[in-house]
Design an enzyme around this catalytic site. Sequence first.
Site, mmCIF file in Angstrom:
data_model
loop_
_atom_site.group_PDB
_atom_site.id
_atom_site.type_symbol
_atom_site.label_atom_id
_atom_site.label_comp_id
_atom_site.label_asym_id
_atom_site.label_seq_id
_atom_site.Cartn_x
_atom_site.Cartn_y
_atom_site.Cartn_z
ATOM 1 N N ARG A 194 -15.649 0.264 -20.835
ATOM 2 C CA ARG A 194 -15.631 0.289 -22.312
ATOM 3 C C ARG A 194 -16.384 -0.902 -22.904
ATOM 4 N NH1 ARG A 194 -9.974 1.082 -22.458
ATOM 5 N NH2 ARG A 194 -9.560 3.290 -22.217
ATOM 6 N N LYS A 208 -6.161 3.567 -4.827
ATOM 7 C CA LYS A 208 -4.711 3.679 -4.889
ATOM 8 C C LYS A 208 -4.230 3.210 -6.269
ATOM 9 C CE LYS A 208 -1.114 0.869 -2.866
ATOM 10 N NZ LYS A 208 -0.954 -0.338 -3.626
ATOM 11 N N HIS A 224 -7.004 -0.131 1.145
ATOM 12 C CA HIS A 224 -7.749 -1.344 1.525
ATOM 13 C C HIS A 224 -7.300 -1.904 2.884
ATOM 14 C CE1 HIS A 224 -4.376 -3.737 -0.094
ATOM 15 N NE2 HIS A 224 -4.877 -4.749 0.597
ATOM 16 N N LYS A 260 -9.434 -3.821 6.790
ATOM 17 C CA LYS A 260 -9.131 -5.046 7.546
ATOM 18 C C LYS A 260 -9.578 -4.863 8.991
ATOM 19 C CE LYS A 260 -5.007 -6.058 4.773
ATOM 20 N NZ LYS A 260 -5.435 -7.161 3.931
ATOM 21 N N GLU A 297 5.519 -10.702 2.181
ATOM 22 C CA GLU A 297 4.716 -11.513 1.258
ATOM 23 C C GLU A 297 5.580 -12.630 0.680
ATOM 24 O OE1 GLU A 297 1.633 -9.153 -1.061
ATOM 25 O OE2 GLU A 297 3.308 -7.775 -1.049
ATOM 26 N N ASP A 318 4.383 1.110 -3.223
ATOM 27 C CA ASP A 318 3.342 0.084 -3.226
ATOM 28 C C ASP A 318 2.839 -0.227 -1.815
ATOM 29 O OD1 ASP A 318 1.835 -1.781 -4.833
ATOM 30 O OD2 ASP A 318 2.995 -3.397 -3.915
ATOM 31 N N HIS A 351 -0.021 1.623 3.090
ATOM 32 C CA HIS A 351 -0.484 0.660 4.102
ATOM 33 C C HIS A 351 0.307 0.760 5.412
ATOM 34 C CE1 HIS A 351 -2.520 -0.688 0.612
ATOM 35 N NE2 HIS A 351 -1.628 -1.535 0.175
ATOM 36 N N LYS A 379 8.554 -8.419 -1.084
ATOM 37 C CA LYS A 379 7.962 -9.524 -1.843
ATOM 38 C C LYS A 379 8.947 -10.684 -1.869
ATOM 39 C CE LYS A 379 4.528 -7.210 -4.465
ATOM 40 N NZ LYS A 379 3.259 -7.614 -3.888
#
Length: 647
Positions: free
Chosen positions: A61, A173, A203, A207, A241, A260, A265, A372
């Site tokens: 945009r 994703k 992604h 790796k 994480e 997520d 993954h 997390k």
Amino acid sequence: MNTCEIANEGLKNALATALPGVLVILGASGDLTKRLLIPALYNLACDGLLPESFAVIGMARRELDTLGFREQQRQDIAQFHTRRSFEKEPWEWLESRLHYIPGDFSDPEAYTRLRNLVLEVGENSVATGGGTASGNTLLYLAISPEFFETVNNLLDAAGFTNLTGNKRIIVEKPFGKDLASAVTLNRSLLSHWREDEIYRIDHYLGKETVQNLMAFRLANGMFAPLWSAAHIDHIQISATETVGVETRGEYYDKTGVVRDMLQNHLLQMLAFVCMESPESLDPAVVREEKSRLLRSVRLLGFSEAEQDCVRGQYGTGQRGDGLTASGSGKTLGYREEPRVDPLSNTPTYAAFKLHIDNDRWAGMPVYLRSGKSLWKRGTEIVVQFKPQPGGNPEPNLLFFHIQPFQGVEIRILAKRPGPAFLLQRAGMRFDYAETFEATRGTGYEVLLYSALNGDPTLFSRTDFVEDSWRIVQPVLDLWKQTPADNFPNYVAGSWGPLSAHALLARDGRRWHECINRDVLVRSEVFATAPAVLLNNLALAFQPLAVEAGTVIVERGERKSDLYVICRGEVEAIGASGKQLAVIKEGECFGEMAMLYDQPRSATIRSLSPCDLLVLNAADFRRIIEDFPEAEVEFRQIAERRRTTLSP
Ligand code: BG6
């Protein structure tokens, strides 16, 4: 093709430049473009892997022209490139191929202008020798999924699906929010594009260490006969994480850890580790094997989901790696994060136990977990082999270290140097950083290179995505119907909810925490110990999680393990029942009994939930023998602490 032939093929493969084409990035003003896509293209340019006939067109945009876009990307690449030092020439080469067109994603006109630009860039290129005579077009949807349907309709209406040359579309994703929405999205995509034109990205497949899972299995025949439930006790796949949801509260609160991380993954890694060896490296064959594996994962009923899947949400705490903006290390609980519902039921941690119903894996569980705000960042896959019947019960472990440490490691028992036949745990390690000189990449290089070349090996087929949703759907449904009544149930910076430990303990197993030197030096006792000693100790420590009020050590008992507190507090209680001291995070207890082989002088009880590392006394004695100076220092620290703890 057998594994040897596959290995030979892999060894012969030399990289050629990608096929010519125009890459169109829809959503080019976003973070993905500047942080990952352009740096990845730049890396490919530096390595000579982009063709002369290549161009990038960005659309978003934001009102910008091509020169403004180039200027912006020039500034960004200085910050986001991943080379050791910036190389000007390949950047100038790439920059001269960047184009931009402003456009609203819901405006049909914008797509007509975009199409004209794609054709124009293609024609110019023929004249200048720097273009896309082939007419190949790769469209990258770097946009929020709510626009997917509109954008595809309008791309189709503007004639993108009829362009000459190869047309491909990369979809980022999240691919749907549940099985039903993923099916709808697939149907919508397939009404515009052929299956072989759709490249669904994950992604994690960019790796190196994830791609190496396949290389490891296919090219190293010695493991093939062992790769089944007959020899493997179980497999653990963990992605932990230290960060919380940071600025993504709004997205995350609708998403949660299952959507997520697990649905995509972790199941991708599971497929690579457990699929049957493909007959060849042909993308269709590899993708079929991955899909076949997912189809064999047993679907959970509600009662299995209740029993075999656990969830968690972090409360306030200390960040695992201590890295917070304020420097205090203190972190918010999930419900206090910006743009998160203060009564949110969204899980930030999940652990699943799954079974694969095929001949190879029947009866063997696979445990997945992700979360997390945990004690450390690390993605690891651990394959625990069965002990030999009647042999040493210590299992052999195979670790695939995906990140941040990258490598493969086999844990074995080795004879200790010396005249006696004594064994000690040891690690045989392949370390990427030591073996390869390769420059660090973004992970998107291989994905863009493959998509430009029309190689879909690392992208997901319709059925794979739907089957992965099918696996997690019962858990999503169950958790939606039965909101958790104990959230938050783990402290930020800890090892996650105790129920995740109980899940494995019920099966007589435990999570293998990758304890390394960095973890041990957080404790005062080990802060100055030599690196080799710490490496050996790290292999010997075992994790233990306990609830508040647990008696960990009983006064008078003769057990002599050493405990390091990673998180939480314990109290030392003397003979009269009086509290002698409170022992906190980073400190240890039990060292006196271990060093001097005495009965325990105090009872130790947890004051809060605690994450502990436990070192068996016999292991300690064997390891410390080789480090007399460290032992002296250790005894001094212990004596000092004894004085503090004395009534
Ligand atoms: C993304 C998730 O897909 O993967 C993030 O949306 C997560 O929440 C990230 O942090 C993890 O990726 P990596 O490569 O850092 O392991």
